[in-house]
Write a protein that holds these residues in place. Structure first.
Motif, mmCIF file in Angstrom:
data_model
loop_
_atom_site.group_PDB
_atom_site.id
_atom_site.type_symbol
_atom_site.label_atom_id
_atom_site.label_comp_id
_atom_site.label_asym_id
_atom_site.label_seq_id
_atom_site.Cartn_x
_atom_site.Cartn_y
_atom_site.Cartn_z
ATOM 1 N N THR A 136 1.057 -1.174 0.409
ATOM 2 C CA THR A 136 -0.246 0.130 0.297
ATOM 3 C C THR A 136 0.726 1.451 0.282
ATOM 4 N N GLY A 137 1.609 1.427 0.183
ATOM 5 C CA GLY A 137 3.124 2.487 0.034
ATOM 6 C C GLY A 137 3.007 3.209 1.272
ATOM 7 N N GLY A 138 1.701 2.502 2.594
ATOM 8 C CA GLY A 138 2.116 2.775 4.375
ATOM 9 C C GLY A 138 0.964 4.374 3.429
ATOM 10 N N TYR A 139 1.071 4.809 3.129
ATOM 11 C CA TYR A 139 -0.299 5.730 2.410
ATOM 12 C C TYR A 139 -0.020 5.551 0.890
ATOM 13 N N PRO A 140 -1.055 6.226 0.522
ATOM 14 C CA PRO A 140 -1.530 5.960 -1.194
ATOM 15 C C PRO A 140 -0.750 7.084 -1.750
ATOM 16 N N HIS A 141 0.288 7.667 -1.825
ATOM 17 C CA HIS A 141 1.560 7.608 -2.038
ATOM 18 C C HIS A 141 1.878 7.582 -3.753
ATOM 19 N N PRO A 142 1.891 7.965 -4.706
ATOM 20 C CA PRO A 142 2.260 6.972 -5.924
ATOM 21 C C PRO A 142 3.612 6.715 -5.602
ATOM 22 N N ASP A 143 3.874 7.111 -5.127
ATOM 23 C CA ASP A 143 6.099 7.137 -5.195
ATOM 24 C C ASP A 143 6.121 5.972 -4.265
ATOM 25 N N HIS A 144 5.617 6.086 -2.801
ATOM 26 C CA HIS A 144 5.408 5.347 -1.940
ATOM 27 C C HIS A 144 5.462 3.896 -2.597
ATOM 28 N N VAL A 145 4.068 3.221 -3.197
ATOM 29 C CA VAL A 145 3.834 2.725 -3.825
ATOM 30 C C VAL A 145 4.565 1.927 -4.854
ATOM 31 N N MET A 146 5.264 2.777 -5.936
ATOM 32 C CA MET A 146 6.361 2.176 -6.812
ATOM 33 C C MET A 146 7.884 1.985 -5.898
ATOM 34 N N THR A 147 7.791 2.389 -4.147
ATOM 35 C CA THR A 147 8.885 2.385 -4.055
ATOM 36 C C THR A 147 8.854 0.464 -2.994
ATOM 37 N N HIS A 148 7.685 0.632 -2.904
ATOM 38 C CA HIS A 148 7.410 -1.221 -2.773
ATOM 39 C C HIS A 148 8.069 -1.776 -3.384
ATOM 40 N N ARG A 149 7.277 -1.321 -4.749
ATOM 41 C CA ARG A 149 7.431 -2.732 -5.544
ATOM 42 C C ARG A 149 9.126 -2.513 -6.148
ATOM 43 N N VAL A 150 9.983 -1.506 -6.776
ATOM 44 C CA VAL A 150 10.836 -1.367 -7.006
ATOM 45 C C VAL A 150 11.983 -2.332 -5.799
ATOM 46 N N THR A 151 11.397 -2.073 -4.500
ATOM 47 C CA THR A 151 12.502 -2.470 -3.783
ATOM 48 C C THR A 151 11.858 -4.231 -4.048
ATOM 49 N N VAL A 152 10.933 -5.163 -4.431
ATOM 50 C CA VAL A 152 11.368 -6.529 -4.012
ATOM 51 C C VAL A 152 11.289 -6.451 -5.365
ATOM 52 N N GLU A 153 11.193 -6.215 -6.359
ATOM 53 C CA GLU A 153 11.957 -6.677 -8.176
ATOM 54 C C GLU A 153 13.399 -6.143 -7.430
ATOM 55 N N ALA A 154 14.052 -5.575 -6.817
ATOM 56 C CA ALA A 154 16.116 -5.853 -6.949
ATOM 57 C C ALA A 154 16.354 -6.485 -5.847
ATOM 58 N N VAL A 155 16.046 -6.937 -4.634
ATOM 59 C CA VAL A 155 15.603 -8.011 -3.574
ATOM 60 C C VAL A 155 15.846 -9.082 -4.437
ATOM 61 N N GLU A 156 14.841 -9.349 -5.030
ATOM 62 C CA GLU A 156 14.853 -10.288 -6.169
ATOM 63 C C GLU A 156 15.791 -10.413 -7.498
ATOM 64 N N GLY A 157 15.967 -9.713 -7.876
ATOM 65 C CA GLY A 157 16.436 -9.705 -9.007
ATOM 66 C C GLY A 157 18.449 -9.693 -8.401
ATOM 67 N N ALA A 158 18.872 -8.655 -7.549
ATOM 68 C CA ALA A 158 19.828 -8.557 -7.115
ATOM 69 C C ALA A 158 20.570 -10.095 -6.900
ATOM 70 N N ALA A 159 19.753 -10.679 -6.732
ATOM 71 C CA ALA A 159 20.347 -12.389 -5.643
ATOM 72 C C ALA A 159 20.616 -13.211 -7.552
ATOM 73 N N ASP A 160 19.291 -12.160 -8.870
ATOM 74 C CA ASP A 160 20.090 -13.699 -9.783
ATOM 75 C C ASP A 160 20.698 -13.682 -10.647
ATOM 76 N N PRO A 161 21.866 -14.239 -10.730
ATOM 77 C CA PRO A 161 22.890 -13.859 -11.721
ATOM 78 C C PRO A 161 22.742 -13.527 -12.987
ATOM 79 N N ASP A 162 21.474 -13.807 -13.747
ATOM 80 C CA ASP A 162 20.974 -13.827 -15.055
ATOM 81 C C ASP A 162 20.809 -12.008 -14.895
ATOM 82 N N ARG A 163 20.851 -11.697 -13.840
ATOM 83 C CA ARG A 163 20.025 -10.211 -14.362
ATOM 84 C C ARG A 163 21.473 -9.332 -13.962
ATOM 85 N N CYS A 164 21.187 -7.838 -14.876
ATOM 86 C CA CYS A 164 22.275 -7.378 -14.593
ATOM 87 C C CYS A 164 23.239 -7.666 -14.314
ATOM 88 N N PRO A 165 24.229 -8.334 -15.454
ATOM 89 C CA PRO A 165 25.446 -9.104 -14.970
ATOM 90 C C PRO A 165 26.192 -7.954 -14.960
#
Length: 293
Positions: A136-165
């Motif tokens: 939810t972003g903690g409250y419905p600011h579009p940047d807060h919601v996007m921060t959640h999405r980007v963080t989850v994506e980055a945590v997963e992507g950082a562990a993937d050796p095929d992502r951003c080598p």
């Protein structure tokens, strides 16, 4: 850049300058004082934020807001004793109902693309723990919601050796947490305690206007950090364009807060290490003898 490669490392990801000081700042100060390497990632520069302190809402402030907010962020990170990195995205602002988001803003980017600078930072800093907002972003600011999405994506992507080598060696984050800052329960407890002591409380108005919403995420982790509330407050006041002293969050008596709610609270969203809930430490399962990574 990072002086303690063997230390425990904590990364917290926020949408704008000042968010790190209004959500979990006492936790950051506590861990930094203990020798944990603490890093704040700030997704945007806060360029489209309002000037919320009337004393600073004067000609020229708006034109210089990008520079001012960077200077405020630098002051706040020094107070907290943490590192900080801007990820370079443009503040989306808070459009009114039916208004479009501005072209090129953070919230309009594909999350997979916007995650790349954070993947790079995660692989460089190698945090054991990452903290950000829930979906939810903690409250419905579009940047807060996007921060959640980007963080989850980055945590997963950082562990993937095929992502951003080109971004360096993969790194697996051990634990991911979501903030539970400024919850309805916190407002209610503070309001009840202030009222019982005969202290005027503006929190009743906040509670009366609280939107109907699904139940909050379960509190899994409480960090006792009342001793760092003064540091938190000093860091928040360093964001002078965003905070009017004596109003809003700065208005309630700190001695009541220390007595009634001496913790900052979190929801453990993912863990690759064994831990027992409820926790009193973001690094539960990762202390010496239980190292990860």
């Amino acid at each position: 850049m990072f002086t303690h490669p063997s230390a425990l490392r904590l990364l917290t990801v926020h949408a704008h300058p000042d968010d790190e000081s209004s959500k979990g700042a006492a936790t950051l100060a506590r861990y930094a004082a203990q020798g944990v390497d603490v890093m704040v990632a700030t997704c945007t520069g806060g360029e489209r934020g309002s000037v919320l302190n009337p004393a600073l809402d004067r000609p020229g402030t708006r034109a210089e807001l990008t520079r001012i907010r960077r200077e405020e962020m630098a002051a706040a990170r020094e107070i907290l004793g943490v590192g900080q990195r801007f990820l370079g995205f443009t503040d989306s602002g808070l459009p009114g109902p039916g208004e479009p988001l501005p072209d090129g803003c953070f919230a309009l980017l594909p999350p997979a693309v916007a995650a790349e600078p954070l993947i790079t930072l995660i692989r460089e800093f190698r945090p054991h723990v990452v903290v950000t907002y829930d979906e939810t972003g903690g409250y419905p600011h579009p940047d807060h919601v996007m921060t959640h999405r980007v963080t989850v994506e980055a945590v997963e992507g950082a562990a993937d050796p095929d992502r951003c080598p080109e971004a360096g060696e993969p790194w697996q984050v051990a634990k991911l947490y979501y903030h539970l800052a400024l919850s309805r329960a916190w407002f209610q407890a503070m309001h009840d305690s202030m009222t019982a002591r005969g202290v005027d409380s503006a929190m009743g108005e906040v509670l009366a206007g609280w939107p109907d919403a699904p139940p909050a995420l379960a509190t899994t982790t409480r960090i006792r950090c009342a001793e760092q509330f003064a540091v938190r407050d000093a860091a928040l006041l360093a964001h002078a364009t965003q905070i009017q002293p004596g109003t809003g969050f700065m208005a309630h008596p700190r001695e009541i807060e220390r007595e009634v709610w001496p913790t900052e609270d979190y929801h453990l969203a993912r863990s690759l290490v064994e831990t027992v809930l409820p926790e009193s430490d973001l690094f539960a399962g990762l202390r010496p003898g239980e190292e990860h990574g």
